[in-house]
Design a protein around this motif. Structure first.
Motif, mmCIF file in Angstrom:
data_model
loop_
_atom_site.group_PDB
_atom_site.id
_atom_site.type_symbol
_atom_site.label_atom_id
_atom_site.label_comp_id
_atom_site.label_asym_id
_atom_site.label_seq_id
_atom_site.Cartn_x
_atom_site.Cartn_y
_atom_site.Cartn_z
ATOM 1 N N GLN A 1 75.210 -49.464 30.214
ATOM 2 C CA GLN A 1 76.656 -48.644 30.506
ATOM 3 C C GLN A 1 76.931 -48.840 31.856
ATOM 4 O O GLN A 1 76.290 -49.358 32.717
ATOM 5 N N ALA A 2 78.025 -48.184 32.323
ATOM 6 C CA ALA A 2 78.532 -48.141 33.715
ATOM 7 C C ALA A 2 77.629 -47.670 34.637
ATOM 8 O O ALA A 2 76.915 -46.419 34.155
ATOM 9 N N ASP A 3 77.429 -48.154 35.743
ATOM 10 C CA ASP A 3 76.427 -47.680 36.568
ATOM 11 C C ASP A 3 77.253 -46.759 37.849
ATOM 12 O O ASP A 3 77.881 -47.472 38.577
ATOM 13 N N SER A 4 76.875 -45.507 38.056
ATOM 14 C CA SER A 4 77.607 -44.873 39.182
ATOM 15 C C SER A 4 77.109 -45.286 40.655
ATOM 16 O O SER A 4 77.690 -44.718 41.558
ATOM 17 N N ASN A 5 75.818 -45.573 40.600
ATOM 18 C CA ASN A 5 75.079 -45.791 41.845
ATOM 19 C C ASN A 5 75.539 -46.865 42.516
ATOM 20 O O ASN A 5 75.415 -47.839 42.037
ATOM 21 N N ASN A 6 76.236 -46.902 43.888
ATOM 22 C CA ASN A 6 76.628 -48.151 44.549
ATOM 23 C C ASN A 6 75.976 -48.549 45.644
ATOM 24 O O ASN A 6 76.286 -49.269 46.489
ATOM 25 N N ASP A 7 74.576 -48.099 45.810
ATOM 26 C CA ASP A 7 73.839 -48.352 46.820
ATOM 27 C C ASP A 7 73.430 -49.988 46.637
ATOM 28 O O ASP A 7 73.257 -50.690 45.590
ATOM 29 N N ASN B 1 71.583 -50.759 33.418
ATOM 30 C CA ASN B 1 72.947 -50.820 33.654
ATOM 31 C C ASN B 1 73.368 -51.486 34.866
ATOM 32 O O ASN B 1 74.639 -51.987 35.079
ATOM 33 N N ASN C 1 75.421 -55.902 33.875
ATOM 34 C CA ASN C 1 76.570 -55.777 34.013
ATOM 35 C C ASN C 1 77.183 -56.910 34.363
ATOM 36 O O ASN C 1 76.970 -57.306 35.605
#
Length: 261
Positions: free
Chosen positions: A94-100, A153, A157
């Motif tokens: 799924q989409a991953d919201s963590n951008n580290d 994720n 992606n």
């Protein structure tokens, strides 16, 4: 954790020497330390730390030796390998919201045992025997996913970066010394549309804007923060100190050393 004879080694395709992470890779630090910055956040690694460095991120890092030694294990998890893994082991991503840019993995007995298991396959010339390379990479990936299923994720992606706000991105990342093609890709554009949009937003071409922006930042660091030119030129995106000094004097009428006085 002690690994008797295992020193720096690399498993999988080589990673990019640029300040651009072209493929995901697992990094385990044996000796020394690392400090890194991705334009948003600072990171630090010490011996025993392990993390995933994320694909399509910009990172500048500094390595610090411990008693003249710096040793690490890098295992590249490139897209062709990940796609083959996904064929054998279907996973829903799924989409991953963590951008580290660096995702640190919690202390994990399975990973520690895995690191120790590399020693018999390590030939001593910084590489694992090719016969076992993908087997050991697949084992590592299965351990990571078992420990943290949400990492699927990140790994699976395969979408290219979406079109994003050009002005905000460039003002945040102009110090990174990468090609215009990389900047275009990371902002979700072809090179031609990147140049066209850039002209509309900034009123000049990318090359001129980057040079002026980097020189202005260098002038500020040297004149106001009293940083030495030898510390500044790489930090603001120049490759060569003599070239930096030449264009600096051409822009400001004084050499970096004269400005520092």
């Amino acid at each position: 954790m002690k690994v008797n004879n295992l020193q720096s080694c690399h498993l999988g395709p080589e990673i990019s020497p640029e300040q651009f992470i072209s493929e995901h890779f697992f990094l385990y630090l044996l000796k020394g330390s690392i400090k890194a910055f991705d334009g948003h956040k600072h990171y630090q690694m010490v011996p025993g730390d392990y993390c995933i460095a994320r694909k399509n991120h910009l990172v500048r890092y500094t390595k610090y030796k411990d008693k003249d030694e710096f040793e690490k294990i890098i295992i590249t998890l490139d897209e062709p390998f990940l796609r083959k893994f996904l064929e054998r082991h279907p996973v829903q991503a799924q989409a991953d919201s963590n951008n580290d840019s660096f995702l640190f993995i919690q202390d994990n007995k399975l990973i520690k045992n895995y690191i120790q298991s590399l020693e018999p396959y390590y030939s001593g010339d910084l590489e694992i025997d090719e016969t076992f390379a993908d087997i050991k990479r697949e084992e590592l990936l299965m351990i990571i996913l078992k420990s943290d299923p949400a990492m699927a994720n990140v790994f699976f992606n395969f979408a290219i970066p979406a079109k994003i706000d050009l002005e905000a991105y460039m003002n945040r990342n102009f110090r990174f010394n990468i090609s215009l093609e990389r900047f275009a890709f990371l902002t979700g554009r072809s090179l031609s549309s990147f140049k066209r949009d850039f002209q509309k937003v900034f009123g000049t071409n990318p090359g001129n804007w980057l040079k002026k922006k980097r020189l202005d930042e260098a002038y500020f660091q040297i004149s106001q923060q009293k940083h030495r030119p030898s510390e500044v030129y790489l930090e603001v995106g120049f490759e060569d100190l003599s070239h930096f000094s030449f264009v600096f004097k051409k822009e400001f009428g004084r050499t970096p050393s004269e400005v520092m006085q």
